[in-house]
Enzyme design. Structure first.
Site, PDB file in Angstrom:
ATOM      1  CE1 TYR A  77      -4.017  -1.824   5.088  1.00  0.00           C
ATOM      2  CE2 TYR A  77      -3.196   0.376   4.560  1.00  0.00           C
ATOM      3  CZ  TYR A  77      -3.708  -0.845   4.157  1.00  0.00           C
ATOM      4  OH  TYR A  77      -3.908  -1.102   2.820  1.00  0.00           O
ATOM      5  CB  SER A 113      -0.851   0.003   1.277  1.00  0.00           C
ATOM      6  OG  SER A 113      -1.441   1.271   1.481  1.00  0.00           O
TER       7      SER A 113
HETATM    8  N1  LIG Z   1      -8.541  -0.698  -2.041  1.00  0.00           N
HETATM    9  C1  LIG Z   1      -7.549   0.155  -1.826  1.00  0.00           C
HETATM   10  O1  LIG Z   1      -7.676   1.375  -2.017  1.00  0.00           O
HETATM   11  C2  LIG Z   1      -6.211  -0.365  -1.340  1.00  0.00           C
HETATM   12  C3  LIG Z   1      -5.152   0.540  -1.258  1.00  0.00           C
HETATM   13  C4  LIG Z   1      -3.921   0.083  -0.843  1.00  0.00           C
HETATM   14  C5  LIG Z   1      -3.743  -1.244  -0.525  1.00  0.00           C
HETATM   15  N2  LIG Z   1      -4.778  -2.102  -0.596  1.00  0.00           N
HETATM   16  C6  LIG Z   1      -4.523  -3.502  -0.235  1.00  0.00           C
HETATM   17  O2  LIG Z   1      -5.088  -4.353  -1.194  1.00  0.00           O
HETATM   18  C7  LIG Z   1      -5.460  -5.594  -0.588  1.00  0.00           C
HETATM   19  C8  LIG Z   1      -6.891  -5.935  -0.962  1.00  0.00           C
HETATM   20  O3  LIG Z   1      -7.743  -4.906  -0.488  1.00  0.00           O
HETATM   21  P1  LIG Z   1      -9.233  -4.650  -1.013  1.00  0.00           P
HETATM   22  O4  LIG Z   1      -9.420  -3.195  -1.142  1.00  0.00           O
HETATM   23  O5  LIG Z   1      -9.505  -5.510  -2.181  1.00  0.00           O
HETATM   24  O6  LIG Z   1     -10.058  -5.058   0.292  1.00  0.00           O
HETATM   25  P2  LIG Z   1     -10.891  -6.364   0.737  1.00  0.00           P
HETATM   26  O7  LIG Z   1     -11.160  -6.236   2.175  1.00  0.00           O
HETATM   27  O8  LIG Z   1     -12.021  -6.569  -0.173  1.00  0.00           O
HETATM   28  O9  LIG Z   1      -9.843  -7.529   0.487  1.00  0.00           O
HETATM   29  C9  LIG Z   1      -9.133  -8.157   1.498  1.00  0.00           C
HETATM   30  C10 LIG Z   1      -9.547  -9.616   1.521  1.00  0.00           C
HETATM   31  O10 LIG Z   1      -8.727 -10.265   2.496  1.00  0.00           O
HETATM   32  C11 LIG Z   1      -9.537 -11.190   3.178  1.00  0.00           C
HETATM   33  N3  LIG Z   1      -8.940 -11.507   4.476  1.00  0.00           N
HETATM   34  C12 LIG Z   1      -8.806 -10.702   5.552  1.00  0.00           C
HETATM   35  N4  LIG Z   1      -8.245 -11.378   6.571  1.00  0.00           N
HETATM   36  C13 LIG Z   1      -8.002 -12.635   6.119  1.00  0.00           C
HETATM   37  C14 LIG Z   1      -7.442 -13.807   6.689  1.00  0.00           C
HETATM   38  N5  LIG Z   1      -7.009 -13.827   7.957  1.00  0.00           N
HETATM   39  N6  LIG Z   1      -7.324 -14.910   5.924  1.00  0.00           N
HETATM   40  C15 LIG Z   1      -7.769 -14.904   4.645  1.00  0.00           C
HETATM   41  N7  LIG Z   1      -8.327 -13.837   4.047  1.00  0.00           N
HETATM   42  C16 LIG Z   1      -8.439 -12.715   4.776  1.00  0.00           C
HETATM   43  C17 LIG Z   1     -10.898 -10.508   3.290  1.00  0.00           C
HETATM   44  O11 LIG Z   1     -11.940 -11.441   3.537  1.00  0.00           O
HETATM   45  C18 LIG Z   1     -11.011  -9.826   1.934  1.00  0.00           C
HETATM   46  O12 LIG Z   1     -11.647 -10.648   0.974  1.00  0.00           O
HETATM   47  C19 LIG Z   1      -5.226  -5.419   0.921  1.00  0.00           C
HETATM   48  O13 LIG Z   1      -3.983  -5.978   1.284  1.00  0.00           O
HETATM   49  C20 LIG Z   1      -5.184  -3.911   1.080  1.00  0.00           C
HETATM   50  O14 LIG Z   1      -4.415  -3.517   2.184  1.00  0.00           O
HETATM   51  C21 LIG Z   1      -6.028  -1.702  -0.985  1.00  0.00           C
END
Ligand SMILES: NC(=O)c1ccc[n+]([C@@H]2O[C@H](COP(=O)([O-])OP(=O)(O)OC[C@H]3O[C@@H](n4cnc5c(N)ncnc54)[C@H](O)[C@@H]3O)[C@@H](O)[C@H]2O)c1
Length: 271
Positions: A165, A152
């Site tokens: 985070y 991120s």
């Molecule tokens: N969306 C954004 O703007 C953004 C920005 C920077 C980084 N990210 C990173 O991208 C990744 C995906 O984020 P997203 O926005 O798609 O959110 P999201 O919450 O939809 O995706 C995260 C997924 O991880 C799963 N998860 C959480 N804990 C878990 C565990 N213990 N075991 C298995 N699965 C688990 C959740 O069920 C979820 O499906 C994350 O690592 C997030 O930090 C997202």
């Protein structure tokens, strides 16, 4: 024409919520000819996700596995089931992530550990569990294996209100760099993607909370305001973000390791 990931086998964690980044990566990998194991610790949306994957590639090219990324036993099972189903592992995408929004004062040690466990420790466990299989990837593909960690912009930008985070994502960056040096001789590349604002259901919910708190008029206004902090003034969508994961997993990136792709529209300052 052969896909950019033709014949490769990928594990993608955090692929359990339709519309999120993990699902978009699975879909993009299938379109590029990979066979894919999408995992998550929830399966409420499994049917919709499996149906979506069936439209992106052959039905037998995708498996959905229940998987808590913080569990070593789960990782051992997922690594084994992937090899049993598809004959190897060439790509590991550590994408699952969580956030508990608070600074040090209002974060319990337990909560800090929960966030570290998913955003950092799970990357370590996952890499260890898949390492033996990833090492043999080079026997099938000249570029060898590829690990892509979804970090991120939090890994290089401090924040007073989201300690777990930001610290876990920063630790994930150093883990990526160390692993790149360690695994390079085995022809396994290790890189990270650092998304900026990517409009997933989770992010939309987070912005809706800001609206409820009165910070913005509506979700669109919140999105525009945050996206406006970047040089491009736009947000990403999951499909867009997935392109970076395709590149790093493909042999096009065979000379790329220890790299961070800032997929963030140049938001904020990088340290
Ligand atoms: N969306 C954004 O703007 C953004 C920005 C920077 C980084 N990210 C990173 O991208 C990744 C995906 O984020 P997203 O926005 O798609 O959110 P999201 O919450 O939809 O995706 C995260 C997924 O991880 C799963 N998860 C959480 N804990 C878990 C565990 N213990 N075991 C298995 N699965 C688990 C959740 O069920 C979820 O499906 C994350 O690592 C997030 O930090 C997202």
């Amino acid at each position: 024409m052969a896909g950019r990931l033709e014949g490769k086998v990928a594990i993608v964690t955090g692929a359990g919520r339709d519309g999120n980044i993990g699902v978009a990566i699975c879909e993009a990998y299938l379109r590029e000819g990979a066979r894919v194991v999408g995992t998550d610790f929830r399966d409420e949306e499994k049917a919709a996700i499996v149906a979506r994957m069936g439209r992106a590639g052959p039905a037998d090219a995708f498996r959905y596995l229940l998987h808590d990324v913080t569990s070593e036993a789960d990782w051992a099972r997922v690594a084994q089931e992937t090899q049993d189903a598809f004959g190897g592992i060439d790509i590991l995408v550590n994408n699952a992530g969580i956030s508990i929004h608070a600074g040090i004062e209002h974060t319990s040690l337990d909560d800090l550990r929960k966030v570290m466990a998913v955003n950092h420790d799970a990357l370590f466990i996952g890499m260890k569990a898949c390492l033996p299989a990833l090492k043999s990837s080079v026997q099938r593909f000249p570029g060898g294996g590829s690990i892509v960690n979804n970090l991120s912009m939090a890994s290089y930008m401090p924040n007073a209100h989201n300690i777990g985070y930001h610290v876990s994502k920063a630790a994930g960056r150093m883990l990526t760099l160390c692993a790149a040096l360690e695994f390079g001789p085995a022809k396994i590349r290790v890189n990270s993607v650092h998304p900026g604002l990517t409009m997933t259901p989770l992010i939309r919910e987070g912005l809706a909370d800001y609206v409820k708190m009165g910070a913005y008029e509506d979700v669109d206004a919140a999105e525009a305001s945050i996206a406006g902090m970047g040089a491009l003034g736009i947000s990403s969508d999951p499909e867009d973000t997935a392109h970076a994961f395709v590149y790093l997993a493909s042999d096009e990136a065979r000379f790329v390791t220890g790299a961070s792709i800032y997929h963030d529209g140049a938001i904020g300052q990088r340290y």
